[in-house]
Motif scaffolding. Structure first.
Motif, PDB file in Angstrom:
ATOM      1  N   GLU A  99       0.816  -1.203   0.000  1.00 54.72           N
ATOM      2  CA  GLU A  99       0.000   0.000   0.000  1.00 54.72           C
ATOM      3  C   GLU A  99       0.854   1.259   0.000  1.00 54.72           C
ATOM      4  OE1 GLU A  99      -2.964  -0.160   3.113  1.00 54.72           O
ATOM      5  OE2 GLU A  99      -4.136   1.321   2.002  1.00 54.72           O
ATOM      6  N   ARG A 151     -10.221   4.626   1.806  1.00 52.55           N
ATOM      7  CA  ARG A 151      -9.119   4.536   0.846  1.00 52.55           C
ATOM      8  C   ARG A 151      -9.501   4.958  -0.565  1.00 52.55           C
ATOM      9  NH1 ARG A 151      -7.964   0.617   4.688  1.00 52.55           N
ATOM     10  NH2 ARG A 151      -5.744   0.233   5.038  1.00 52.55           N
ATOM     11  N   ARG A 154     -10.354   6.345   7.482  1.00 57.56           N
ATOM     12  CA  ARG A 154      -9.460   5.206   7.358  1.00 57.56           C
ATOM     13  C   ARG A 154      -8.785   4.907   8.699  1.00 57.56           C
ATOM     14  NH1 ARG A 154      -4.164   4.105   3.523  1.00 57.56           N
ATOM     15  NH2 ARG A 154      -3.162   2.869   5.126  1.00 57.56           N
TER      16      ARG A 154
END
Lengths: 275, 478
Positions: B24, B90, B118
């Protein structure tokens, strides 16, 4: 998870699997296929449904060891084993009617798909001539099964070890010379279908081919299976897999099927080394 | 009052490093960072940000909880209206939704609402989120077709109301576009897997490898033919059919739809070939056609698979790109080349393999039906861009399989299912929502549609199942 109930060797490197899948068996029609993934790291590959029994709740698929997945399936998966994922039936069914005189041609592993189509055509009242071809006698399979649902069976082998020496397309041309044929099917290696298509055009008779393409999802989402049919891109999974042969650009199909040749070889070599 | 003008930045993987991996990109807020950002919030009342949110999260309240270090309170507030905050935190385009309405944003940076959302979701995950208890049992069986954002949301809401819920998914892994489309570096698949696991623990049945429309039809579900009989069906089958341009050479090897390319990589894990069996091929130069999020995802994925040069070819200018600003920014940081105001004319190959894209330069004219300036080709400006692979990321159509095989279900000329504001279709007992109704749109809008439909299904089942859809005035009244 789908359970393998029965595994039978039907030819050199060709195995038949009877798999527990009652819903697929009930919904399946001739000409359709499934997609399977053997395990968590497996690839999704399309395989044709060779037979189905609603009573037993099973479907039958045939796999010829060619790439990594089919080799692994044939080597490692036996009765009582489970296939991790299996989805189907996919694709449009064959158009079965009483056409009159029909010819069904199967080559290589395509023989497996000819069986349900020939059977359905026979049940619909057609006069069925089946032509099955392989490189040699030991690669041939299902000839008795197909013979059983055909009015006439012609066997060809490249080396003449059984039946006529030569190709299925030669036998097809002989049949077309003999009598009027109303519709035909040819399923097998691309090159065989291409040559059969040329023969059919010469005799101005309708030929249907079933295209085995690169495929990921089998439901219209990836477009990897696109083929040129009548100068338009069509998806084999949702527009096919059967198309009128004279409209198919077989050269594009041959070319597209080459996309992953190196990777397929790499995966198979790696698998064989590990074994 | 002391105004902090700038957002607390979110730490990210270094661009030079991340272009080589699928991990990520944004790393998330720490507790301290989250509290500091939450402290910037003006706590407006009424709060314009809420009106910008398609599922109307009570944003000031969840932010206030973060400020007070009551993180459980924050996640509870979010989950009142949003079942998948780890996902939307996200992938939501906050800059054109909640954050666009933020009062702070008129003069300074808006509050980083998405990042805070998030954070709250991550906090809950780290605690080992409790599975919502379903104690209630309500009579009624609902089938959900498709396990993307709208289907997962509808399934979860209906289960919480006490209904028997079965989700049918055609792939071997549920999640729809969240798992086959959006790459790991933007939304790790295990987040979606976790949400599906929660649903299954709650008692939702998830049937994988089930192609509705082929294995059985929606009519079969309502009639109990071949399968159990269901009282209601929700269709969330998405916009999965990829577009091609129909240009010469488009069937050359090396030309993918973004769907195929991303599915190979995300769902089938081709980036781990040959450990995983599915291959994907990426040459030195990869051209992605399109300017949306999917184009950015594709170009950035190609880079991670080893492309030396990954290019975006887009027919308008950067200002009109439909991709989120953040995605464009991330793509630029990673070294994606932007070839703007260029449109492909044909693909040139050698021995069946694509080698070049012939493009024509474009200029912008008067606005077209989309409200964006129409791109006009400049005659005689054609030139060739070398490319070993081309990814077509120009859009998708609704998946036709279910509409085609369901009796009495009306679609319009774009292939989308006609549904009223509650998601009711022209077929009794059938609801639809998400991209199958709107055409390709956002995850949060699909979730909103799943929520609305779940409420309406509940109302309908509780009130004797009379059918009236706003689409058909003549139908029997409730």
């Amino acid at each position: 998870m789908k359970k393998i109930l029965k595994k039978t060797k039907v030819g050199t490197g060709v195995w038949e699997y009877e798999i527990e899948a009652p819903l697929i068996a009930e919904s399946n029609k001739p000409g359709q296929f499934i997609i399977l993934r053997l395990h968590e790291k497996g690839e999704r590959i399309p395989l044709t449904i060779a037979d189905a029994s609603v009573e037993k709740g099973t479907i039958t698929i045939a796999a010829q060891s060619a790439g990594k997945t089919t080799t692994e399936l044939n080597d490692k998966y036996g009765e009582e084993d489970y296939i991790h994922d299996l989805a189907g039936p996919l694709g449009n069914p064959s158009e079965i009617e009483n056409y009159g005189n029909v010819v069904t041609i199967g080559g290589g592993v395509g023989i497996a798909l000819i069986y349900p189509i020939a059977k359905a055509l026979k049940e619909a009242g057609n006069h069925v001539t089946s032509i099955v071809g392989a490189q040699s006698a030991e690669k041939l399979f299902y000839e008795d099964k197909i013979g059983g649902v055909s009015d006439e069976l012609i066997i060809t082998t490249d080396d003449g070890s059984v039946g006529r020496k030569g190709f299925t397309s030669d036998a097809f041309e002989d049949v077309l010379n003999e009598r009027t044929i109303h519709k035909s099917w040819a399923i097998g290696p691309v090159i065989m279908m291409k040559v059969c298509s040329e023969v059919a055009s010469k005799y101005d008779t309708e030929l249907i081919v079933s295209l085995n393409t690169i495929m990921v999802d089998g439901t219209g989402m990836c477009g990897g299976c696109r083929v040129e049919v009548g100068d338009k891109a069509k998806f084999a999974c949702i527009n096919g897999p059967e198309f009128k042969a004279d409209r198919v650009d077989f050269d594009v199909l041959l070319q597209r099927n080459q996309t992953y040749v190196e990777e397929e070889k790499c995966a198979l070599d790696r698998y064989l080394e590990e074994e | 009052m002391d105004i902090k003008e700038d957002q607390i930045p979110m730490r990210e993987q270094d661009p030079g490093e991340r272009r080589k991996n699928f991990k990520e990109v944004p790393l998330g807020y720490s507790k301290e960072e989250a509290i500091e950002e939450a402290n910037r919030c003006l706590q407006c009342d009424p709060a314009p940000c809420i009106t910008g949110c398609p599922v109307e999260i009570n944003i000031p309240e969840f932010i206030r909880h973060i400020r007070e270090e009551d993180f459980q309170g924050a996640i509870d507030t979010i989950k009142e209206t949003n079942n998948l905050p780890a996902v939307t935190g996200r992938v939501c385009p906050q800059e054109e939704q909640c954050q666009e309405k933020c009062v702070m944003g008129r003069k300074w940076d808006p509050i980083a609402i998405g990042r805070l959302e998030r954070f709250a979701a991550e906090w809950e995950r780290d605690q080992g989120a409790e599975t919502p208890k379903v104690e209630k049992s309500t009579e009624g069986k609902v089938a959900i077709v498709g396990s993307g954002p709208s289907g997962l949301t509808a399934a979860s809401d209906l289960k919480k109301m006490g209904y028997e819920v079965t989700v049918f998914e055609q792939f071997h892994q549920p999640g729809g576009v969240l798992v086959y489309g959006i790459p790991e570096f933007r939304l790790p698949n295990d987040i979606v897997d976790g949400e599906v696991e929660t649903l299954e623990t709650m008692g939702v049945e998830v049937e994988r490898n089930t192609v509705v429309g082929r294995l059985f039809t929606v009519d079969d579900l309502l009639e109990g033919n071949k399968v159990d009989e269901y009282d209601a069906v929700f269709l969330g089958t998405g916009a999965g059919l990829p577009w091609f341009l129909g240009l010469p050479g488009e069937n050359l090897n090396g030309i993918y739809s973004a769907n195929e390319f991303l599915t190979r990589v995300n769902l089938m894990k081709a980036f781990k070939f040959p450990e995983y069996d599915t291959p994907v091929k990426v040459g030195k130069r990869v051209a992605t056609i399109g300017g949306g999020n999917v184009a950015m995802d594709s170009a950035r994925t190609a880079l991670r698979l080893g492309a030396e040069k990954s290019m975006i070819i887009y027919r308008r200018s950067e200002e009109q790109m439909p991709a989120r600003d953040e995605e464009i920014e991330h793509a630029k940081q990673e070294g994606i080349e932007f070839h703007l105001l260029r449109n492909p004319k044909r693909f040139i190959g050698d021995d069946g393999q694509v080698k070049k894209v012939e493009v024509v330069k474009m200029e912008l004219g008067e606005p077209d039906s989309s409200g964006r300036p129409r791109p006009i080709p400049i005659e005689g400006s054609e030139y060739e861009i070398p490319a070993d692979d081309v990814i077509m990321a120009i859009g998708t159509s609704p998946h036709p399989l279910v509409p085609r095989t369901t009796s009495g279900l009306e679609t319009n000329d774009r292939g989308t299912i006609n549904a009223d504001e509650n998601g009711r279709t022209t077929k009794r007992g059938v609801w639809a929502g998400g991209d199958i109704v709107t055409g390709a749109a956002t995850v949060i809008k699909a979730m909103g549609a799943g929520k609305t439909a779940a409420k309406d299904i509940d109302r309908w089942l509780a009130n004797g199942k009379g059918w009236r859809s706003d689409l058909d005035e003549d139908r029997e009244d409730e």
